[in-house]
Design a protein around this motif. Structure first.
Motif, PDB file in Angstrom:
ATOM      1  N   GLU A 432       0.832  -1.210   0.000  1.00 24.39           N
ATOM      2  CA  GLU A 432       0.000   0.000   0.000  1.00 24.39           C
ATOM      3  C   GLU A 432       0.862   1.253   0.000  1.00 24.39           C
ATOM      4  N   ARG A 433       1.982   1.216   0.705  1.00 28.22           N
ATOM      5  CA  ARG A 433       2.893   2.368   0.711  1.00 28.22           C
ATOM      6  C   ARG A 433       3.554   2.549  -0.653  1.00 28.22           C
ATOM      7  N   ILE A 434       3.968   1.446  -1.253  1.00 31.06           N
ATOM      8  CA  ILE A 434       4.627   1.508  -2.556  1.00 31.06           C
ATOM      9  C   ILE A 434       3.681   2.049  -3.623  1.00 31.06           C
ATOM     10  N   GLN A 435       2.414   1.650  -3.549  1.00 27.21           N
ATOM     11  CA  GLN A 435       1.447   2.055  -4.579  1.00 27.21           C
ATOM     12  C   GLN A 435       0.859   3.444  -4.344  1.00 27.21           C
ATOM     13  N   ASP A 436       1.197   4.060  -3.220  1.00 29.52           N
ATOM     14  CA  ASP A 436       0.666   5.389  -2.910  1.00 29.52           C
ATOM     15  C   ASP A 436       1.531   6.452  -3.592  1.00 29.52           C
ATOM     16  N   GLU A 437       1.383   6.572  -4.915  1.00 28.02           N
ATOM     17  CA  GLU A 437       2.190   7.485  -5.713  1.00 28.02           C
ATOM     18  C   GLU A 437       1.306   8.193  -6.745  1.00 28.02           C
ATOM     19  N   PRO A 438       1.766   9.335  -7.267  1.00 28.71           N
ATOM     20  CA  PRO A 438       0.921  10.110  -8.192  1.00 28.71           C
ATOM     21  C   PRO A 438       0.767   9.478  -9.570  1.00 28.71           C
ATOM     22  N   MET A 439       1.659   8.555  -9.947  1.00 28.08           N
ATOM     23  CA  MET A 439       1.526   7.880 -11.235  1.00 28.08           C
ATOM     24  C   MET A 439       2.092   6.483 -11.115  1.00 28.08           C
ATOM     25  N   THR A 440       1.688   5.598 -12.006  1.00 25.60           N
ATOM     26  CA  THR A 440       2.181   4.223 -11.976  1.00 25.60           C
ATOM     27  C   THR A 440       3.622   4.171 -12.482  1.00 25.60           C
ATOM     28  N   PRO A 441       4.361   3.101 -12.169  1.00 30.29           N
ATOM     29  CA  PRO A 441       5.727   2.963 -12.699  1.00 30.29           C
ATOM     30  C   PRO A 441       5.773   3.022 -14.224  1.00 30.29           C
ATOM     31  N   LEU A 442       4.793   2.421 -14.893  1.00 26.59           N
ATOM     32  CA  LEU A 442       4.775   2.446 -16.361  1.00 26.59           C
ATOM     33  C   LEU A 442       4.556   3.864 -16.876  1.00 26.59           C
ATOM     34  N   GLU A 443       3.634   4.596 -16.255  1.00 27.25           N
ATOM     35  CA  GLU A 443       3.400   5.990 -16.661  1.00 27.25           C
ATOM     36  C   GLU A 443       4.656   6.826 -16.462  1.00 27.25           C
ATOM     37  N   ARG A 444       5.375   6.558 -15.367  1.00 23.35           N
ATOM     38  CA  ARG A 444       6.606   7.308 -15.092  1.00 23.35           C
ATOM     39  C   ARG A 444       7.659   7.004 -16.157  1.00 23.35           C
ATOM     40  N   ALA A 445       7.792   5.733 -16.528  1.00 18.07           N
ATOM     41  CA  ALA A 445       8.769   5.349 -17.547  1.00 18.07           C
ATOM     42  C   ALA A 445       8.467   6.028 -18.882  1.00 18.07           C
ATOM     43  N   ILE A 446       7.198   6.051 -19.271  1.00 14.06           N
ATOM     44  CA  ILE A 446       6.816   6.659 -20.559  1.00 14.06           C
ATOM     45  C   ILE A 446       7.017   8.166 -20.519  1.00 14.06           C
ATOM     46  N   TRP A 447       6.624   8.800 -19.427  1.00 13.01           N
ATOM     47  CA  TRP A 447       6.741  10.263 -19.329  1.00 13.01           C
ATOM     48  C   TRP A 447       8.193  10.691 -19.474  1.00 13.01           C
ATOM     49  N   TRP A 448       9.110  10.026 -18.765  1.00 12.65           N
ATOM     50  CA  TRP A 448      10.512  10.436 -18.799  1.00 12.65           C
ATOM     51  C   TRP A 448      11.183  10.035 -20.114  1.00 12.65           C
ATOM     52  N   THR A 449      10.715   8.966 -20.731  1.00 14.65           N
ATOM     53  CA  THR A 449      11.237   8.626 -22.063  1.00 14.65           C
ATOM     54  C   THR A 449      10.912   9.748 -23.043  1.00 14.65           C
TER      55      THR A 449
END
Length: 517
Positions: A432-449
């Motif tokens: 629950e702590r890990i998933q409490d973020e403003p975007m998913t890991p996949l969204e983060r990877a795409i945004w920074w790419t």
């Protein structure tokens, strides 16, 4: 109300749009766990309109209009020889050995001479706008010079110290131990000594390989103007690591390093195949899922280890689903079902699954986390042992040494983790702590790419790199030490002169007094 929310979202999407680019992804490691971590990223980039070309040992075969996979499955042969040697020897002695260097070069030479790879290297009309390369010292960085484009380093685990160093992140063996070492916080003296020695040997290993790679690269790329592989490696614009400070370790890093935080490879839930669904539902007490991943070949384990596994599992009041690398298992207990392939994510999501017995690969641990599944970890090599240490430290489960395992210990450990709800509660709390973020890991990877594409690189986000003697203030300490020694020398000299003067003065007075008498 809905329209008020939708308008800003549409504006945000419009602002973040980027011109479709041609991207080359390269993951040469012949390990399915490494490959599957990036598959979702490749797929999402293709769905967003980018032309994706991927060099991979495990092609998905997915049919997308702008998605091409270049298979290098042949790399499994030499890579398996390397992994077998790695798993059978002590890690430090292996790093020191010429055998390790030789096997690494066999892997590199084999894959670079494959016709499909040669075609990418020698194609004079091809172009790419971005390279995404699995990040460790190697030979593929010559493509950065060939295509003159930005480059993102990617890692299915936490980055090696050399990767963090390239990005300007602080590298300190004691504060941030190498992810291949089974150490948690607050290292004792023996662990601090080990991490320093390990760092020296790791640097020596990369240095020995780099020398051979450099000679081979000249033959492969046939370009006398090309910088060294080390210089090209240093030009990495951004680094994606599969690390989460809540599980791995809290470490500072520059904005050019992106923690994908785990779970980037997670897929949407799918129905289980009917035979597996029926088997799981047929167990009144629930089931245990047992898988040692893709790099540990269960069919090749010693007969003694397999017998220990079977003896312990046969005594449990649960059915067991065991991902096993063969069609048959002599002596298999009645409560055990073997399968050569299993949709692991969907199995772990099933409410009747009580426990996951795993080798401790990071992707398997992430899947357990996202399914709130407690663990028994049997680490064999690589990052499995460090991950096992973290699982135990976080209270997510228990760990056992598969090479020194007895039936009673294995059985009792399994029952302890299943029956003590504290382990499942700890997994749930951490997830629950890990998933409490403003975007998913996949969204983060795409945004920074796409950030790297929009700005044609990200060198401006990297931190400064300084030599170790500056990092550890050795020049400052040397200067201050010299000043202190100089001041002490002057002080002692002055004191000596004063004492000498006082003695002389006393001697003169004594002489005068004698003369008067």
């Amino acid at each position: 109300m809905a329209s008020k929310i939708l308008i800003p979202l549409l504006l945000f999407t419009t602002i973040q749009n980027v011109t479709p680019a041609r991207i080359l992804g390269i993951v040469p490691t012949a390990s399915y766990s490494h490959q599957m971590f990036f598959q979702q990223i490749w797929r999402e980039l293709a769905l967003r309109g980018h032309d994706m070309v991927v060099i991979t040992t495990d092609p998905t075969g997915e049919n997308l209009p702008n998605f091409k996979e270049i298979s290098i499955k042949e790399n499994y042969g030499p890579f398996r020889k390397l992994m077998d040697a790695y798993g059978s020897e002590h890690i430090i002695s292996f790093l020191m050995s010429d055998k390790m260097v030789k096997l690494n070069m066999e892997v590199i030479e084999h894959q670079m001479m494959l016709p499909q790879v040669q075609e990418v290297i020698n194609n004079k009309t091809e172009h790419f706008d971005l390279l995404m390369i699995e990040h460790f010292p190697g030979i593929y960085y010559g493509l950065k010079h060939k295509y003159k484009c930005p480059m993102i380093g990617i890692s299915a685990i936490d980055g090696f110290p050399v990767s963090h160093g390239v990005m300007g992140n602080p590298v300190h063996g004691v504060l941030y131990p190498n992810s291949q070492l089974p150490f948690q916080d607050d290292l004792n003296f023996a662990q601090r000594l080990t991490t320093v020695i390990f760092g020296v040997f790791l640097k020596r290993m990369f240095g020995n390989i780099d020398v051979l790679i450099e000679d081979f690269a000249r033959k492969v790329y046939k370009d006398d103007t090309m910088p060294t592989m080390e210089e090209l490696f240093d030009q990495t614009d951004m680094l994606f690591v599969n690390a989460n400070p809540l599980f791995t370790a809290v470490r500072p890093h520059t904005p050019s390093t992106i923690n994908l935080a785990g779970g980037v490879h997670m897929k949407k839930p799918q129905p289980l195949p009917k035979d597996l669904e029926d088997y799981i539902n047929s167990s009144p007490n629930g089931i245990i899922y047992f898988s040692l991943g893709t790099n540990v070949k269960t069919k090749d384990l010693s007969s003694k280890m397999l017998q220990t596994f079977m003896d312990a599992l046969s005594q449990l009041p649960y059915k067991v689903l065991w991902k096993f690398d063969a069609d048959t298992l002599p002596g298999k207990p009645e409560n055990v079902k073997i399968t050569k392939w299993a949709p692991q994510q969907d199995i772990l999501r099933h409410p009747k699954v009580k426990l996951f017995i795993t080798q401790g690969g990071i992707q398997s641990i992430e899947e357990a986390l996202y399914s709130y599944m407690p663990l028994v970890v049997l680490p064999f090599f690589g990052d499995q042992e460090p991950n096992a240490v973290k699982v135990k430290a976080k209270g997510m489960g228990l760990t056992l040494d598969p090479y020194n395992l007895d039936t009673k210990e294995f059985k009792e450990t399994i029952l302890e983790v299943i029956n003590n709800k504290v382990y499942k509660d700890n997994v749930k709390k951490l997830a629950e702590r890990i998933q409490d973020e403003p975007m998913t890991p996949l969204e983060r990877a795409i945004w920074w790419t796409e950030y790297v594409l929009r700005h044609k690189g990200a060198q401006h986000l990297k931190g400064p790199r300084i030599p170790c003697w500056q990092y550890y203030y050795l020049d400052v300490f040397a200067f201050l030490g010299g000043v202190i020694i100089l001041l002490l020398g002057i002080t002692f000299g002055v004191i000596k002169l004063l004492i000498k003067g006082i003695k002389k003065l006393c001697c003169c007075r004594k002489t005068k007094k004698i003369k008067k008498n």
